[in-house]
Write a protein that holds these residues in place. Structure first.
Motif, PDB file in Angstrom:
ATOM      1  N   GLU A   6     -10.040  55.535  13.636  1.00  0.00           N
ATOM      2  CA  GLU A   6      -8.891  54.994  12.918  1.00  0.00           C
ATOM      3  C   GLU A   6      -9.310  54.455  11.558  1.00  0.00           C
ATOM      4  OE1 GLU A   6      -8.382  53.702  17.329  1.00  0.00           O
ATOM      5  OE2 GLU A   6      -9.969  53.869  15.838  1.00  0.00           O
ATOM      6  N   CYS A  22      -5.602  58.326  11.888  1.00  0.00           N
ATOM      7  CA  CYS A  22      -6.563  58.559  12.967  1.00  0.00           C
ATOM      8  C   CYS A  22      -7.067  59.985  12.837  1.00  0.00           C
ATOM      9  CB  CYS A  22      -5.899  58.333  14.314  1.00  0.00           C
ATOM     10  SG  CYS A  22      -6.931  58.737  15.741  1.00  0.00           S
ATOM     11  N   TRP A  36      -0.368  55.521  19.612  1.00  0.00           N
ATOM     12  CA  TRP A  36      -0.886  54.291  19.023  1.00  0.00           C
ATOM     13  C   TRP A  36      -0.565  53.139  19.971  1.00  0.00           C
ATOM     14  CZ3 TRP A  36      -3.922  53.975  14.784  1.00  0.00           C
ATOM     15  CH2 TRP A  36      -3.940  55.058  13.900  1.00  0.00           C
ATOM     16  N   ARG A  38      -1.625  48.714  20.374  1.00  0.00           N
ATOM     17  CA  ARG A  38      -2.127  47.587  19.606  1.00  0.00           C
ATOM     18  C   ARG A  38      -2.486  46.446  20.546  1.00  0.00           C
ATOM     19  NH1 ARG A  38       3.383  45.513  16.501  1.00  0.00           N
ATOM     20  NH2 ARG A  38       4.279  44.344  18.258  1.00  0.00           N
ATOM     21  N   ARG A  45      -3.438  44.955  25.599  1.00  0.00           N
ATOM     22  CA  ARG A  45      -3.135  46.098  24.744  1.00  0.00           C
ATOM     23  C   ARG A  45      -1.758  46.638  25.109  1.00  0.00           C
ATOM     24  NH1 ARG A  45      -7.989  50.212  23.640  1.00  0.00           N
ATOM     25  NH2 ARG A  45      -8.932  48.131  23.460  1.00  0.00           N
ATOM     26  N   TYR A  95      -5.009  50.816  17.894  1.00  0.00           N
ATOM     27  CA  TYR A  95      -5.861  51.838  18.467  1.00  0.00           C
ATOM     28  C   TYR A  95      -5.137  53.181  18.546  1.00  0.00           C
ATOM     29  CZ  TYR A  95      -8.729  47.939  20.109  1.00  0.00           C
ATOM     30  OH  TYR A  95      -9.514  46.820  20.182  1.00  0.00           O
ATOM     31  N   TRP A 118     -10.082  57.125  23.249  1.00  0.00           N
ATOM     32  CA  TRP A 118      -9.691  55.994  22.408  1.00  0.00           C
ATOM     33  C   TRP A 118     -10.591  55.872  21.193  1.00  0.00           C
ATOM     34  CZ3 TRP A 118      -5.527  52.833  23.543  1.00  0.00           C
ATOM     35  CH2 TRP A 118      -4.918  53.038  24.786  1.00  0.00           C
ATOM     36  N   GLN A 120     -11.939  53.186  17.991  1.00  0.00           N
ATOM     37  CA  GLN A 120     -12.524  51.841  17.995  1.00  0.00           C
ATOM     38  C   GLN A 120     -11.561  50.790  17.466  1.00  0.00           C
ATOM     39  OE1 GLN A 120     -12.883  53.947  15.537  1.00  0.00           O
ATOM     40  NE2 GLN A 120     -12.494  52.665  13.760  1.00  0.00           N
ATOM     41  N   GLY A 121     -10.459  51.228  16.873  1.00  0.00           N
ATOM     42  CA  GLY A 121      -9.447  50.294  16.403  1.00  0.00           C
ATOM     43  C   GLY A 121      -9.569  49.959  14.930  1.00  0.00           C
TER      44      GLY A 121
END
Length: 128
Positions: A6, A22, A36, A38, A45, A95, A118, A120-121
């Motif tokens: 991301e 992303c 997505w 968050r 999450r 994420y 996923w 890493q954010g």
């Protein structure tokens, strides 16, 4: 195997806009539904939006409808989250996730365990 990275997070004033990106690795990007999520500090999450493999269908969490837009560019292996009218409560780590599908009949995949890969954010900070 899909790797997700991301980018695009940062500091924005309330009412402002931000676009998250992303980037996905792999040759079969279009076969994956993308989403997505968050996670705010101290909270679980949560789902934000998901989009089908071809990008023709999307589904949003109620609290972002009309403000956020998810899109993808399969030629570039990219998925985006356009965020408008940001609020302080939108502040979180965002994420990107990939899964085999985004929907089963009338049920939309909004749980973290329904996605396999996923990133890493990226941090989004909204100042009031």
């Amino acid at each position: 195997q899909v790797q997700l990275v991301e980018s695009g997070g940062g500091l924005v004033q309330a009412g402002g806009s931000l676009t998250l990106s992303c980037t996905a690795s792999g040759r079969t990007f279009s076969t994956y539904a993308m989403a997505w999520f968050r996670q705010a500090t101290g909270k679980e999450r949560e789902f934000v939006a998901t989009i089908s493999g071809r990008g023709g269908s999307a589904y949003y969490a109620e609290f972002v409808k009309g403000r956020f837009t998810i899109s993808r560019d399969n030629a570039k292996n990219m998925v985006y989250l356009q965020m408008n009218s940001l609020k302080p409560e939108d502040m979180a780590v965002y994420y990107c996730a990939a899964g085999s599908t985004y929907r089963s009949g009338g049920y939309y995949y909004t749980k973290t365990y329904e996605y396999d890969y996923w990133g890493q954010g990226t941090q989004v900070i909204v100042s009031s």
